[in-house]
Scaffold this motif. Structure first.
Motif, mmCIF file in Angstrom:
data_model
loop_
_atom_site.group_PDB
_atom_site.id
_atom_site.type_symbol
_atom_site.label_atom_id
_atom_site.label_comp_id
_atom_site.label_asym_id
_atom_site.label_seq_id
_atom_site.Cartn_x
_atom_site.Cartn_y
_atom_site.Cartn_z
ATOM 1 N N ILE A 5 -0.870 24.159 52.025
ATOM 2 C CA ILE A 5 -1.637 24.049 50.864
ATOM 3 C C ILE A 5 -3.468 23.653 51.082
ATOM 4 C CG2 ILE A 5 -1.798 22.040 49.040
ATOM 5 C CD1 ILE A 5 0.983 21.880 49.865
ATOM 6 N N LYS A 6 -3.947 23.394 51.945
ATOM 7 C CA LYS A 6 -5.418 22.593 51.897
ATOM 8 C C LYS A 6 -6.518 23.759 52.227
ATOM 9 C CE LYS A 6 -8.494 20.050 54.899
ATOM 10 N NZ LYS A 6 -8.218 19.251 55.584
ATOM 11 N N ILE A 7 -5.388 24.696 52.577
ATOM 12 C CA ILE A 7 -6.166 26.421 52.873
ATOM 13 C C ILE A 7 -6.556 27.265 51.406
ATOM 14 C CG2 ILE A 7 -6.524 28.993 53.790
ATOM 15 C CD1 ILE A 7 -5.524 27.488 56.118
ATOM 16 N N LEU A 8 -5.263 27.227 50.717
ATOM 17 C CA LEU A 8 -5.146 27.130 49.475
ATOM 18 C C LEU A 8 -6.217 27.005 48.127
ATOM 19 C CD1 LEU A 8 -1.911 28.327 48.351
ATOM 20 C CD2 LEU A 8 -3.125 30.160 48.810
ATOM 21 N N ASP A 9 -6.385 25.278 48.236
ATOM 22 C CA ASP A 9 -6.702 24.841 47.703
ATOM 23 C C ASP A 9 -8.569 24.914 47.730
ATOM 24 O OD1 ASP A 9 -5.250 23.659 46.476
ATOM 25 O OD2 ASP A 9 -4.896 21.581 47.442
ATOM 26 N N TRP A 10 -9.184 25.296 48.903
ATOM 27 C CA TRP A 10 -10.256 25.654 49.929
ATOM 28 C C TRP A 10 -10.579 26.874 49.122
ATOM 29 C CZ3 TRP A 10 -12.008 30.315 51.748
ATOM 30 C CH2 TRP A 10 -12.800 30.092 52.189
ATOM 31 N N LEU A 64 -3.106 32.485 43.373
ATOM 32 C CA LEU A 64 -3.191 31.653 44.103
ATOM 33 C C LEU A 64 -2.694 30.338 43.847
ATOM 34 C CD1 LEU A 64 -6.910 32.418 45.791
ATOM 35 C CD2 LEU A 64 -4.838 32.493 46.787
ATOM 36 N N GLU A 65 -3.067 30.057 42.374
ATOM 37 C CA GLU A 65 -2.690 28.761 41.409
ATOM 38 C C GLU A 65 -0.761 28.827 41.803
ATOM 39 O OE1 GLU A 65 -4.804 28.320 38.294
ATOM 40 O OE2 GLU A 65 -6.412 26.749 39.241
ATOM 41 N N GLN A 101 4.018 27.072 44.171
ATOM 42 C CA GLN A 101 5.836 27.209 44.850
ATOM 43 C C GLN A 101 5.650 26.181 46.141
ATOM 44 O OE1 GLN A 101 8.076 28.104 43.622
ATOM 45 N NE2 GLN A 101 6.751 28.823 41.766
ATOM 46 N N LEU A 102 4.513 25.928 46.760
ATOM 47 C CA LEU A 102 4.383 24.943 47.397
ATOM 48 C C LEU A 102 4.685 23.873 47.512
ATOM 49 C CD1 LEU A 102 1.949 26.843 49.636
ATOM 50 C CD2 LEU A 102 4.106 26.597 50.073
#
Length: 69
Positions: A7-12, A53-54, A59-60
């Motif tokens: 989730i942190k990587i996706l946010d970045w 990506l969002e 989903q996570l």
């Protein structure tokens, strides 16, 4: 890799794509009334990437009404 790290990587990644596009359009003096083909293609591609990506992030991250104590 844990879900929290994912989730942190996706946010970045989402933030990076959005800010990169903003900077690029600013440098190009982008005019939304008459975009060039390259600008239109790049904007559409980036918007699709960010949307996907969002969707993965959604989903996570559970939308549970019960808060953790």
């Amino acid at each position: 890799m844990t879900v929290k790290k994912a989730i942190k990587i996706l946010d970045w990644w989402i933030n990076h794509k959005k800010t990169s596009m903003e900077k690029l359009l600013k440098q190009w003096n982008y005019d939304p009334k008459k975009p060039t083909k390259v600008e239109k293609l790049l904007i559409d591609s980036t918007d699709t990437d960010v949307y996907n990506l969002e969707a993965i992030r959604a989903q996570l991250v559970p939308k549970c009404p019960i808060q953790k104590i």
